[in-house]
Motif scaffolding. Structure first.
Motif, PDB file in Angstrom:
ATOM      1  N   ALA A 154       0.846  -1.193   0.000  1.00 61.03           N
ATOM      2  CA  ALA A 154       0.000   0.000   0.000  1.00 61.03           C
ATOM      3  C   ALA A 154       0.878   1.238   0.000  1.00 61.03           C
ATOM      4  O   ALA A 154       2.029   1.205   0.450  1.00 61.03           O
ATOM      5  N   PHE A 155       0.333   2.346  -0.500  1.00 59.24           N
ATOM      6  CA  PHE A 155       0.961   3.643  -0.310  1.00 59.24           C
ATOM      7  C   PHE A 155       0.475   4.162   1.041  1.00 59.24           C
ATOM      8  O   PHE A 155      -0.725   4.401   1.234  1.00 59.24           O
ATOM      9  N   TYR A 156       1.397   4.329   1.993  1.00 58.84           N
ATOM     10  CA  TYR A 156       1.015   4.734   3.343  1.00 58.84           C
ATOM     11  C   TYR A 156       2.190   5.488   3.962  1.00 58.84           C
ATOM     12  O   TYR A 156       3.267   4.921   4.131  1.00 58.84           O
ATOM     13  N   GLN A 157       1.961   6.760   4.295  1.00 58.60           N
ATOM     14  CA  GLN A 157       3.059   7.619   4.716  1.00 58.60           C
ATOM     15  C   GLN A 157       3.329   7.533   6.216  1.00 58.60           C
ATOM     16  O   GLN A 157       2.390   7.412   7.016  1.00 58.60           O
ATOM     17  N   PRO A 158       4.598   7.595   6.618  1.00 59.53           N
ATOM     18  CA  PRO A 158       4.933   7.643   8.044  1.00 59.53           C
ATOM     19  C   PRO A 158       4.630   9.014   8.639  1.00 59.53           C
ATOM     20  O   PRO A 158       4.308   9.965   7.910  1.00 59.53           O
ATOM     21  N   LYS A 159       4.730   9.113   9.936  1.00 62.65           N
ATOM     22  CA  LYS A 159       4.579  10.400  10.615  1.00 62.65           C
ATOM     23  C   LYS A 159       5.892  11.180  10.640  1.00 62.65           C
ATOM     24  O   LYS A 159       5.896  12.403  10.772  1.00 62.65           O
ATOM     25  N   ALA A 160       7.012  10.454  10.534  1.00 63.88           N
ATOM     26  CA  ALA A 160       8.327  11.096  10.506  1.00 63.88           C
ATOM     27  C   ALA A 160       9.354  10.061  10.078  1.00 63.88           C
ATOM     28  O   ALA A 160       9.144   8.853  10.234  1.00 63.88           O
ATOM     29  N   VAL A 161      10.461  10.550   9.530  1.00 68.79           N
ATOM     30  CA  VAL A 161      11.610   9.709   9.213  1.00 68.79           C
ATOM     31  C   VAL A 161      12.800  10.270   9.994  1.00 68.79           C
ATOM     32  O   VAL A 161      13.142  11.447   9.835  1.00 68.79           O
ATOM     33  N   ILE A 162      13.383   9.446  10.846  1.00 68.91           N
ATOM     34  CA  ILE A 162      14.499   9.874  11.699  1.00 68.91           C
ATOM     35  C   ILE A 162      15.751   9.142  11.240  1.00 68.91           C
ATOM     36  O   ILE A 162      15.896   7.935  11.460  1.00 68.91           O
ATOM     37  N   ILE A 163      16.644   9.860  10.579  1.00 64.65           N
ATOM     38  CA  ILE A 163      17.845   9.266   9.988  1.00 64.65           C
ATOM     39  C   ILE A 163      19.052   9.617  10.841  1.00 64.65           C
ATOM     40  O   ILE A 163      19.527  10.760  10.840  1.00 64.65           O
ATOM     41  N   ASP A 164      19.530   8.646  11.582  1.00 61.96           N
ATOM     42  CA  ASP A 164      20.723   8.804  12.412  1.00 61.96           C
ATOM     43  C   ASP A 164      21.894   8.169  11.660  1.00 61.96           C
ATOM     44  O   ASP A 164      21.990   6.942  11.567  1.00 61.96           O
ATOM     45  N   ILE A 165      22.779   9.005  11.144  1.00 57.90           N
ATOM     46  CA  ILE A 165      23.857   8.471  10.309  1.00 57.90           C
ATOM     47  C   ILE A 165      24.861   7.663  11.124  1.00 57.90           C
ATOM     48  O   ILE A 165      25.653   6.903  10.551  1.00 57.90           O
ATOM     49  N   ASP A 166      24.825   7.782  12.448  1.00 56.39           N
ATOM     50  CA  ASP A 166      25.715   6.963  13.273  1.00 56.39           C
ATOM     51  C   ASP A 166      25.421   5.472  13.114  1.00 56.39           C
ATOM     52  O   ASP A 166      26.302   4.629  13.326  1.00 56.39           O
ATOM     53  N   THR A 167      24.181   5.125  12.754  1.00 54.82           N
ATOM     54  CA  THR A 167      23.837   3.714  12.602  1.00 54.82           C
ATOM     55  C   THR A 167      24.583   3.071  11.433  1.00 54.82           C
ATOM     56  O   THR A 167      24.691   1.838  11.376  1.00 54.82           O
ATOM     57  N   LEU A 168      25.104   3.883  10.527  1.00 56.96           N
ATOM     58  CA  LEU A 168      25.850   3.323   9.393  1.00 56.96           C
ATOM     59  C   LEU A 168      27.209   2.777   9.818  1.00 56.96           C
ATOM     60  O   LEU A 168      27.834   2.009   9.083  1.00 56.96           O
ATOM     61  N   LYS A 169      27.670   3.157  11.003  1.00 62.63           N
ATOM     62  CA  LYS A 169      28.976   2.687  11.474  1.00 62.63           C
ATOM     63  C   LYS A 169      28.989   1.190  11.735  1.00 62.63           C
ATOM     64  O   LYS A 169      30.054   0.571  11.728  1.00 62.63           O
ATOM     65  N   THR A 170      27.825   0.605  11.975  1.00 65.53           N
ATOM     66  CA  THR A 170      27.757  -0.837  12.237  1.00 65.53           C
ATOM     67  C   THR A 170      27.313  -1.621  11.005  1.00 65.53           C
ATOM     68  O   THR A 170      27.097  -2.833  11.088  1.00 65.53           O
ATOM     69  N   LEU A 171      27.181  -0.944   9.874  1.00 66.87           N
ATOM     70  CA  LEU A 171      26.685  -1.594   8.666  1.00 66.87           C
ATOM     71  C   LEU A 171      27.816  -2.337   7.955  1.00 66.87           C
ATOM     72  O   LEU A 171      28.873  -1.759   7.698  1.00 66.87           O
ATOM     73  N   PRO A 172      27.632  -3.609   7.606  1.00 60.75           N
ATOM     74  CA  PRO A 172      28.664  -4.332   6.851  1.00 60.75           C
ATOM     75  C   PRO A 172      28.956  -3.635   5.518  1.00 60.75           C
ATOM     76  O   PRO A 172      28.068  -3.008   4.924  1.00 60.75           O
ATOM     77  N   VAL A 173      30.186  -3.769   5.041  1.00 61.86           N
ATOM     78  CA  VAL A 173      30.609  -3.074   3.813  1.00 61.86           C
ATOM     79  C   VAL A 173      29.733  -3.465   2.631  1.00 61.86           C
ATOM     80  O   VAL A 173      29.352  -2.605   1.817  1.00 61.86           O
TER      81      VAL A 173
END
Length: 354
Positions: A154-173
């Motif tokens: 479905a097309f259904y919008q969130p109330k907000a998008v919270i992008i914390d770029i610190d979470t990318l530090k634990t992301l595999p290459v």
């Protein structure tokens, strides 16, 4: 903190981009209207960030659903698992769901929010490059089916998008690089200057330079927000965001969800779309080479799986959501920085590139 706004009238919402945002309880308070919260995440992200999020939400009645990780888990079975949890724990219409994870978690949580009691609030907290620059923004929610990717949703919008770029530090290459395919997509389809910026910032991106990543994510989110605001339900220009996806979704479905990461399949799909453009005399071979070189810089595939030819692609592409009256439609670059929706691709041309 960078704050963008996706303008959809009464359903508009903010996109926050910065480091340390999941430690900011005020952001959550602004967008949670009831006293109950259910966090949906997976067994990879949960050990990293779940307790931190819960500590910021101590004033709420919180529970969670922890799904297995992987594209194969974006299924009707796990959708039902979320529904069963919400019903068994007597969640009401004032519950807010929080999607904590990558594109799979965001998509399935959004779909659950759209369906539970005919619609409840949800917040996106994307933790991968792919979800931060693309899937968390715009309200596309779905689960996969063995016969097609994202065909139930479905097309259904969130109330907000919270992008914390610190979470990318634990992301595999590998996951990081797969997300960069969606970043490169924005440059190819509609922003030559951004494509050129990416060509000159490869090392900074790969080094996880905070300022570079923030600018990159902000640019992608703004591009998507502008497109979605003008065409929320993909009746026209929003289809351009599917550059590489017609081929890419076929690769994912044929190989088995999760064998190729979504961004890897899109990477190969964008090259195939560019090869179509070369065959149709729409772009120069030099443009194709620039696209391939930028993708290769992030160790992304530029060729389809060896076990896939014309017939394997066609059986999946016939189910593509962009098709109209059985006519295949493709997003094809006509220059670096400009793309078109084309329905005049002949089977002979497709056979030639596949």
């Amino acid at each position: 903190m960078a704050t963008l706004n996706l303008d959809l009238g009464s359903r508009s919402y903010p996109i926050y981009i910065d480091s340390g945002l999941i430690q900011n309880p005020h952001l959550f308070d602004k967008h949670i209207r009831g006293s109950r919260v259910c966090i949906v995440t997976n067994d990879v992200v949960a050990p990293l960030y779940l307790e931190s999020i819960k500590s910021q939400l101590a004033s709420y009645n919180i529970d969670e659903v922890i799904l297995p990780d992987g594209e194969a888990e974006k299924s009707l079975a796990n959708f039902e698992r979320i529904m069963t949890h919400l019903l068994a724990n007597e969640h009401g219409r004032d519950t807010s769901l929080i999607a904590l994870g990558g594109g799979v978690i965001g998509d399935i949580t959004g779909f659950a929010a759209a369906c539970y009691q005919r619609g409840i609030d949800f917040i996106q907290i994307p933790t991968t490059v792919l979800s931060q620059v693309d899937s968390s923004v715009g309200g596309k929610t779905a689960v996969n089916h063995p016969l097609g990717k994202n065909m139930i949703g479905a097309f259904y919008q969130p109330k907000a998008v919270i992008i914390d770029i610190d979470t990318l530090k634990t992301l595999p290459v590998r996951e990081f690089n797969a997300g960069i395919a969606e970043v490169i997509k924005y440059g190819i389809l509609g922003d030559k200057a951004f494509f050129e910026w990416l060509e000159t910032h490869i090392d900074d991106i790969k080094a996880n330079d905070e300022e570079t990543l923030t600018l990159m994510i902000q640019k992608c989110c703004q591009s998507k927000a502008d497109i979605v605001a003008s065409d929320e339900t993909e009746a026209g220009v929003r289809a351009l965001l599917n550059l590489g996806h017609t081929f890419g979704h076929a690769i994912e479905a044929e190989q088995g969800y999760g064998k190729w990461l979504h961004g890897e399949a899109v990477s190969a799909g964008m090259v195939l779309a560019a090869k179509l453009a070369v065959e149709m005399d729409l772009i120069e071979v030099s443009d194709l080479c620039r696209i391939e070189n930028l993708l290769k810089a992030f160790d992304l595939p530029i060729a389809a799986p060896e076990n896939m030819g014309f017939n394997e692609f066609m059986k999946h592409m016939k189910r593509d959501k962009k098709n109209i009256a059985g006519q295949l439609r493709f997003i094809i670059p006509i220059a670096i920085g400009k793309s078109e929706i084309r329905s005049d691709v002949t089977q002979e041309t497709l056979q030639q590139i596949l």
